[in-house]
Design an enzyme around this catalytic site. Structure first.
Site, short mmCIF file in Angstrom:
data_model
loop_
_atom_site.label_atom_id
_atom_site.label_comp_id
_atom_site.label_asym_id
_atom_site.label_seq_id
_atom_site.Cartn_x
_atom_site.Cartn_y
_atom_site.Cartn_z
N ASN A 1 0.85 -1.20 0.00
CA ASN A 1 0.00 0.00 0.00
C ASN A 1 0.88 1.24 0.00
O ASN A 1 2.11 1.14 -0.01
CB ASN A 1 -0.96 -0.04 1.20
CG ASN A 1 -0.20 -0.14 2.50
OD1 ASN A 1 0.55 0.76 2.86
ND2 ASN A 1 -0.36 -1.26 3.20
N LYS B 1 8.97 -17.03 -10.90
CA LYS B 1 8.17 -15.92 -11.42
C LYS B 1 6.97 -16.44 -12.22
O LYS B 1 7.12 -17.35 -13.05
CB LYS B 1 9.06 -15.05 -12.32
CG LYS B 1 8.37 -13.84 -12.85
CD LYS B 1 9.27 -13.05 -13.78
CE LYS B 1 8.47 -12.00 -14.51
NZ LYS B 1 9.20 -11.39 -15.60
N PHE C 1 -4.44 3.03 14.64
CA PHE C 1 -4.66 4.03 13.61
C PHE C 1 -5.81 3.57 12.73
O PHE C 1 -6.02 2.37 12.57
CB PHE C 1 -3.39 4.20 12.74
CG PHE C 1 -2.45 5.24 13.29
CD1 PHE C 1 -1.81 5.02 14.50
CD2 PHE C 1 -2.21 6.42 12.60
CE1 PHE C 1 -0.95 5.97 15.03
CE2 PHE C 1 -1.36 7.38 13.12
CZ PHE C 1 -0.72 7.16 14.32
N LYS D 1 -13.19 0.59 15.30
CA LYS D 1 -11.91 -0.13 15.46
C LYS D 1 -11.47 -0.14 16.92
O LYS D 1 -10.86 -1.10 17.40
CB LYS D 1 -10.84 0.46 14.54
CG LYS D 1 -11.13 0.10 13.09
CD LYS D 1 -10.23 0.74 12.07
CE LYS D 1 -10.79 0.43 10.67
NZ LYS D 1 -10.04 1.02 9.59
N LYS E 1 -10.90 -3.74 18.44
CA LYS E 1 -9.48 -4.06 18.68
C LYS E 1 -9.04 -3.70 20.09
O LYS E 1 -7.85 -3.79 20.42
CB LYS E 1 -8.62 -3.36 17.64
CG LYS E 1 -9.06 -3.69 16.19
CD LYS E 1 -8.08 -3.23 15.15
CE LYS E 1 -8.66 -3.33 13.75
NZ LYS E 1 -7.65 -3.53 12.72
N1 CTP Z 1 -3.81 -3.53 11.75
C1 CTP Z 1 -3.08 -4.61 12.23
N2 CTP Z 1 -3.06 -5.78 11.53
C2 CTP Z 1 -3.76 -5.91 10.38
C3 CTP Z 1 -4.52 -4.83 9.90
C4 CTP Z 1 -4.53 -3.64 10.60
O1 CTP Z 1 -2.45 -4.49 13.28
N3 CTP Z 1 -3.72 -7.04 9.72
C5 CTP Z 1 -3.83 -2.29 12.54
C6 CTP Z 1 -3.17 -1.12 11.88
O2 CTP Z 1 -1.80 -1.05 12.26
C7 CTP Z 1 -3.96 0.06 12.42
C8 CTP Z 1 -5.33 -0.50 12.64
O3 CTP Z 1 -5.17 -1.93 12.68
O4 CTP Z 1 -3.46 0.50 13.67
C9 CTP Z 1 -6.35 -0.16 11.61
O5 CTP Z 1 -5.87 -0.49 10.34
P1 CTP Z 1 -6.80 -0.25 9.07
O6 CTP Z 1 -6.10 -0.79 7.85
O7 CTP Z 1 -7.29 1.17 9.05
O8 CTP Z 1 -8.06 -1.13 9.45
P2 CTP Z 1 -8.49 -2.59 9.17
O9 CTP Z 1 -8.65 -3.30 10.47
O10 CTP Z 1 -7.64 -3.23 8.14
O11 CTP Z 1 -9.97 -2.35 8.66
P3 CTP Z 1 -10.57 -1.91 7.22
O12 CTP Z 1 -9.65 -2.46 6.18
O13 CTP Z 1 -11.92 -2.54 7.23
O14 CTP Z 1 -10.65 -0.42 7.25
#
Ligand code: CTP
Length: 404
Positions: free
Chosen positions: A210, A289, A323, A337, A341
């Site tokens: 990403n 590959k 975050f 979240k 979480k």
């Molecule tokens: N995070 C994590 N492990 C993952 C995904 C996310 O620890 N596999 C943590 C990120 O570091 C961040 C928080 O979860 O602190 C939110 O991440 P975000 O990508 O915004 O949320 P998701 O839980 O992936 O939810 P969504 O994709 O539905 O927005």
């Protein structure tokens, strides 16, 4: 607080007078050192009149009004007697000299003798600022612990628009005083920060990732270390210099990040999960590959472990900050979240906007604490946002300690 203000020879040198004034308004005593080229833009008399001190202009002096002839050890004395050195504007030439240890005038010589905090505020034309030579020097200086105040973007004296402007003098003064007398409010804490993206291999040459640059997480790690915490930074692949005074662990995948975090959780008292972890991965990617044989192709993805949720389940007395990077409804999503979480606070971040969020040097976030109303941290450098987050964390920490 005694500050030496080094003024370099750029068009922004006139703004250094306002920086001197802003520092004095905050109660600092300012001694000014000007390079020869700075004096082409502003006279020493301006600074002498403003600060009430004669200005040091060279190792040998030229007798101009307001300047003082330095004795042979004056650069050592000035270095010893002052609490911090601020150079504004720091020109490309000065950055190069500092990075390479050149000492051919008073400012560069005193810089080498200065053992306290050094704050550099670069200002120059955008192309010059972006030049790899300048960026390499900035990284060298940052790695050595010099504090860089990133230039602002906007219209420049050369007629171009872009990064390179000297930031607001009041901002430079505030940042200088903060670095010169850091709040050590996180002393005794062990902060575990995650930053950057993860990369999930599709085959040996391709991956899913990403747009996260890691800048926000790195700024938090650096600021937490300045504020007295022991900091462990678990970072996905980014092209940033390791922050000074921080234990850096590099990982690539979500599963490696999970392991690195869980291995260190025992010692951590605060966990800040700024990383943008990939949500899906390819289980058992091929070792060779993949070839472009079919007209269409699909990749089978399985979910990665949610590290934050896992830490939330076993967090005990630790403070847990998550975050939420969102393209819409950031506060509502942050609240969701926080519950799922088990966080103490979620930093909501609207991404996909010009100038803030992924990759940019600035950010604008809303802090969503478990108790109380959301707090907006308006657009500012990621370093300032990092300190805003830590200010709030420090407050949460006090409430936690009081409840114990
Ligand atoms: N995070 C994590 N492990 C993952 C995904 C996310 O620890 N596999 C943590 C990120 O570091 C961040 C928080 O979860 O602190 C939110 O991440 P975000 O990508 O915004 O949320 P998701 O839980 O992936 O939810 P969504 O994709 O539905 O927005």
């Amino acid at each position: 607080m005694n500050i030496v203000l080094g003024v370099g020879g750029g068009i922004a040198a006139y703004k250094a007078a306002e920086v001197a004034r802003a520092l004095m308004e905050e109660g600092a005593a300012v001694r000014t050192v000007m390079t020869a080229s700075a004096r082409e833009f502003v006279t020493p008399l301006t600074f002498a009149a403003l600060t009430g001190h004669k200005v040091i202009t060279s190792l040998f002096g030229d007798g101009s009004p307001g300047e003082v002839l330095s004795s042979s050890v004056e650069h050592i004395r000035v270095a010893r007697e002052n609490d911090a050195l601020l150079v504004a504007p720091a020109t490309a030439d000065l950055l190069a000299k500092f990075a390479h240890g050149l000492a051919d005038d008073f400012l560069t010589t005193m810089y080498l003798a200065f053992t306290g905090p050094v704050i550099l505020a670069p200002a120059m034309n955008t192309e010059m600022w972006r030049h790899p030579a300048v960026q390499a020097n900035v990284e060298t200086l940052r790695r050595r612990g010099n504090h860089i105040i990133e230039p602002d973007s906007g219209s420049l004296a050369c007629g171009e628009t872009g990064a390179g402007r000297l930031p607001d003098p009041r901002h430079i003064a505030a940042e200088t005083l903060r670095v010169a007398s850091p709040v050590r409010d996180l002393e005794g804490e062990v902060v575990l920060v995650t930053a950057g993206p993860t990369q999930e291999a599709i085959d040996p040459v391709r991956f899913i990732s990403n747009r996260s640059s890691g800048k926000m997480g790195y700024a938090i790690a650096e600021a937490a270390a300045v504020r007295g915490a022991r900091v462990m930074l678990v970072s996905g692949p980014v092209s940033l210099a390791p922050p000074p005074g921080v234990d850096l662990v590099r990982v690539e995948t979500a599963s490696q990040m999970r392991k690195a975090v869980l291995d260190r959780l025992e010692t951590a008292t605060i966990v800040i999960k700024a990383a943008a972890v990939a949500d899906y991965t390819v289980e058992n990617p091929p070792s060779q590959k993949m070839k472009k044989t079919a007209a269409r192709m699909s990749v089978d993805l399985s979910p990665t472990p949610d590290i934050l949720a896992e830490v939330g389940r076993v967090k005990g007395g630790r403070l847990l900050i998550g975050f939420a990077a969102e393209t819409q409804n950031p506060v509502a999503e942050a609240r969701r979240k926080m519950e799922t979480k088990n966080c103490d606070m979620v930093v909501a971040n609207l991404v996909g906007q010009e100038g803030t969020g992924f990759g940019s040097n600035e950010n604008e976030v809303t802090l969503v604490p478990r108790e109380g109303s959301p707090v907006v941290l308006p657009r500012a450098s990621k370093r300032e946002i990092a300190n805003g987050i830590l200010d709030h964390l420090s407050w949460l920490r006090l409430s936690r300690n009081a409840a114990r």
